[in-house]
Design a protein around this motif. Structure first.
Motif, short mmCIF file in Angstrom:
data_model
loop_
_atom_site.label_atom_id
_atom_site.label_comp_id
_atom_site.label_asym_id
_atom_site.label_seq_id
_atom_site.Cartn_x
_atom_site.Cartn_y
_atom_site.Cartn_z
N SER A 197 -58.48 14.07 2.81
CA SER A 197 -57.26 13.37 2.42
C SER A 197 -57.57 11.94 1.97
O SER A 197 -57.01 11.45 0.99
CB SER A 197 -56.27 13.34 3.58
N ILE A 198 -58.47 11.26 2.66
CA ILE A 198 -58.84 9.90 2.28
C ILE A 198 -59.56 9.90 0.93
O ILE A 198 -59.31 9.04 0.08
CB ILE A 198 -59.71 9.25 3.38
N SER B 154 -51.81 18.22 10.37
CA SER B 154 -52.89 18.39 11.34
C SER B 154 -53.92 19.44 10.92
O SER B 154 -55.03 19.47 11.45
CB SER B 154 -52.31 18.77 12.71
N GLY C 11 -52.68 12.99 -0.77
CA GLY C 11 -53.56 12.50 0.29
C GLY C 11 -52.78 12.02 1.51
O GLY C 11 -53.17 12.27 2.65
N ILE C 12 -51.66 11.34 1.26
CA ILE C 12 -50.82 10.87 2.38
C ILE C 12 -50.22 12.05 3.13
O ILE C 12 -50.21 12.08 4.37
CB ILE C 12 -49.72 9.92 1.86
N SER D 33 -58.22 18.28 6.64
CA SER D 33 -59.26 17.33 7.00
C SER D 33 -58.85 15.91 6.59
O SER D 33 -58.41 15.68 5.47
CB SER D 33 -60.57 17.72 6.30
N LYS D 34 -59.01 14.97 7.51
CA LYS D 34 -58.64 13.58 7.24
C LYS D 34 -59.59 12.96 6.21
O LYS D 34 -59.15 12.18 5.37
CB LYS D 34 -58.68 12.76 8.54
N LEU E 191 -52.85 13.47 5.28
CA LEU E 191 -53.11 12.69 6.48
C LEU E 191 -52.11 13.00 7.59
O LEU E 191 -52.44 12.91 8.78
CB LEU E 191 -53.07 11.18 6.17
N THR E 192 -50.89 13.37 7.20
CA THR E 192 -49.88 13.68 8.21
C THR E 192 -49.96 15.13 8.69
O THR E 192 -49.35 15.46 9.70
CB THR E 192 -48.47 13.40 7.66
#
Length: 149
Positions: A107-108, A100, A93-94, A103-104, A97-98
Motif C-alpha cells: 500500500s505504501i 487488514s 494505497g490509502i 500488505s502495508k 492501509l485501512t
C-alpha cells in the motif's frame, strides 16, 4: 537468445520510437493507460467487495474507458492522465492501509507511485511531449539493464 536480452532489445526499440515519434507515442500511451486503468479497476473490485474498492474501481474503469476511446485531445490530456492515475493510486494505497488483508508495504509503494505519477503530470501538463520523451529514455535505460543481465 535469452529472454532478458530479447526484452532488452525490444525495450530499447520502443524507447527510441517514443523519442522519435512523441505525438504518436502519446496516443499509444493514452490507450495503454486507459486499458491499464480498466484492468486496475476490475482487479480492485474483485480484490474485495468493500465500499472503497468498489468506488475507486468504478472510477478507474470510467477513466480507463475515457482515455481509451477519447483520443481527440490526447496531447492535452496526457498531463491530466498522470494526475488522475496518481490520485487513483494514492486513494487505492490509502484504502489498502485501512484494510487488514492487504500488505502495508504494498500500500505504501502504491502511494509512492501515485505521488510520482502526480509529479510527472505536473511536468507534462505544459509539454506533453516531455512525458513521451521521458518514458522513451526510461525504456532505453531499462532495455540496456535487461540486455546486460
Amino acid at each position: 537468445m535469452e529472454p532478458n536480452k530479447i526484452s532488452g532489445i525490444l525495450s530499447i526499440i520502443l524507447g527510441l520510437i517514443f523519442i522519435i515519434f512523441p505525438i504518436f507515442s502519446t496516443a499509444a500511451l493514452s490507450i495503454l493507460i486507459g486499458v491499464s486503468l480498466i484492468f486496475f479497476g476490475i482487479a480492485l473490485i474483485l480484490a474485495g467487495f468493500t465500499a472503497g474498492n468498489i468506488i475507486i474501481g468504478i472510477l478507474a474503469i470510467i477513466f480507463g474507458i475515457l482515455f481509451t476511446v477519447n483520443l481527440d485531445a490526447v496531447s492535452f490530456l496526457l498531463g491530466f492522465q498522470f494526475y488522475i492515475i496518481g490520485i487513483i493510486l494514492v486513494l487505492a494505497g490509502i484504502v489498502g492501509l485501512t484494510d487488514s488483508q492487504v500488505s502495508k508495504i504494498r500500500s505504501i509503494l502504491i502511494i509512492i507511485l501515485g505521488i510520482i505519477a502526480i509529479a510527472l503530470g505536473g511536468f507534462s501538463i505544459d509539454q506533453p511531449v516531455f512525458a513521451a520523451v521521458l518514458i522513451g529514455v526510461g525504456l532505453i535505460f531499462q532495455g540496456i539493464r535487461l540486455y546486460l543481465e
